[in-house]
Motif scaffolding. Structure first.
Motif, PDB file in Angstrom:
ATOM      1  N   GLU A   4      13.019  53.546  17.831  1.00 50.77           N
ATOM      2  CA  GLU A   4      13.059  53.817  16.409  1.00 50.77           C
ATOM      3  C   GLU A   4      14.067  52.874  15.768  1.00 50.77           C
ATOM      4  O   GLU A   4      15.223  52.832  16.166  1.00 50.77           O
ATOM      5  N   GLU A   5      13.615  52.132  14.775  1.00 49.26           N
ATOM      6  CA  GLU A   5      14.506  51.228  14.070  1.00 49.26           C
ATOM      7  C   GLU A   5      15.408  52.036  13.155  1.00 49.26           C
ATOM      8  O   GLU A   5      14.991  53.013  12.553  1.00 49.26           O
ATOM      9  N   SER A   7      17.461  53.363  10.074  1.00 47.91           N
ATOM     10  CA  SER A   7      17.217  53.419   8.638  1.00 47.91           C
ATOM     11  C   SER A   7      18.159  52.431   7.946  1.00 47.91           C
ATOM     12  O   SER A   7      19.228  52.104   8.459  1.00 47.91           O
ATOM     13  N   TYR A   8      17.781  51.980   6.764  1.00 44.39           N
ATOM     14  CA  TYR A   8      18.643  51.064   6.022  1.00 44.39           C
ATOM     15  C   TYR A   8      20.009  51.704   5.786  1.00 44.39           C
ATOM     16  O   TYR A   8      21.027  51.013   5.741  1.00 44.39           O
ATOM     17  N   LYS A   9      20.071  53.033   5.694  1.00 46.67           N
ATOM     18  CA  LYS A   9      21.340  53.715   5.467  1.00 46.67           C
ATOM     19  C   LYS A   9      22.278  53.621   6.655  1.00 46.67           C
ATOM     20  O   LYS A   9      23.478  53.768   6.513  1.00 46.67           O
ATOM     21  N   ASP A  10      21.707  53.385   7.849  1.00 42.38           N
ATOM     22  CA  ASP A  10      22.517  53.367   9.059  1.00 42.38           C
ATOM     23  C   ASP A  10      22.846  51.965   9.560  1.00 42.38           C
ATOM     24  O   ASP A  10      23.580  51.820  10.535  1.00 42.38           O
ATOM     25  N   LYS A  11      22.305  50.936   8.900  1.00 48.15           N
ATOM     26  CA  LYS A  11      22.602  49.568   9.329  1.00 48.15           C
ATOM     27  C   LYS A  11      24.008  49.184   8.875  1.00 48.15           C
ATOM     28  O   LYS A  11      24.369  49.342   7.725  1.00 48.15           O
ATOM     29  N   SER A  52      28.041  51.085   7.138  1.00 51.05           N
ATOM     30  CA  SER A  52      26.700  51.388   6.638  1.00 51.05           C
ATOM     31  C   SER A  52      26.820  52.222   5.358  1.00 51.05           C
ATOM     32  O   SER A  52      27.897  52.709   5.010  1.00 51.05           O
ATOM     33  N   SER A  54      25.593  55.119   5.133  1.00 52.35           N
ATOM     34  CA  SER A  54      25.944  56.448   5.650  1.00 52.35           C
ATOM     35  C   SER A  54      27.460  56.570   5.820  1.00 52.35           C
ATOM     36  O   SER A  54      28.040  57.614   5.531  1.00 52.35           O
TER      37      SER A  54
END
Length: 109
Positions: A4-5, A7-11, A52, A54
């Motif tokens: 699973e890639e 989420s943009y929030k976690d990059k 990130s 997040s």
């Protein structure tokens, strides 16, 4: 288990300076929260901290709790309890999925 890639929030792509601007916290405060194991930035090959979206949200929650008089130790204990609950939920989901797969003869890939 499928990859699973994130989420943009976690990059982890945001520098500490930008995080400081977004949160209103000083860079020193952000590093202190890292020292207290409340936030976990990644490091670039040159050693720069990367955060990130997040992490930004977490820092805002931490700042609000600190403003309300909650100590960093108490925040950390709450985070540990919350992570334990999430781990238990994930374990229950995997067990249920395994039981359903066994019941219907489905092989997990």
């Amino acid at each position: 288990m499928a990859y699973e890639e994130a989420s943009y929030k976690d990059k982890k792509v945001i520098s500490i300076g930008v995080v400081s601007e977004l949160t209103g916290l000083t860079e020193r405060q952000i590093r202190y929260y890292e020292e207290r194991n409340l936030i976990f930035p990644e490091r670039s090959p040159r050693g720069s901290r990367k955060y990130s979206f997040s992490d930004v949200e977490t820092l805002m929650e931490i700042a609000n709790k600190i403003e309300d008089g909650v100590q960093t130790f108490e925040i950390r204990q709450e985070m540990i309890r919350q992570n334990g609950k999430e781990d238990q939920r994930e374990l229950r989901k995997r067990m249920l999925r395994g039981q359903l797969n066994a019941q219907f003869g489905i092989q997990d890939k």
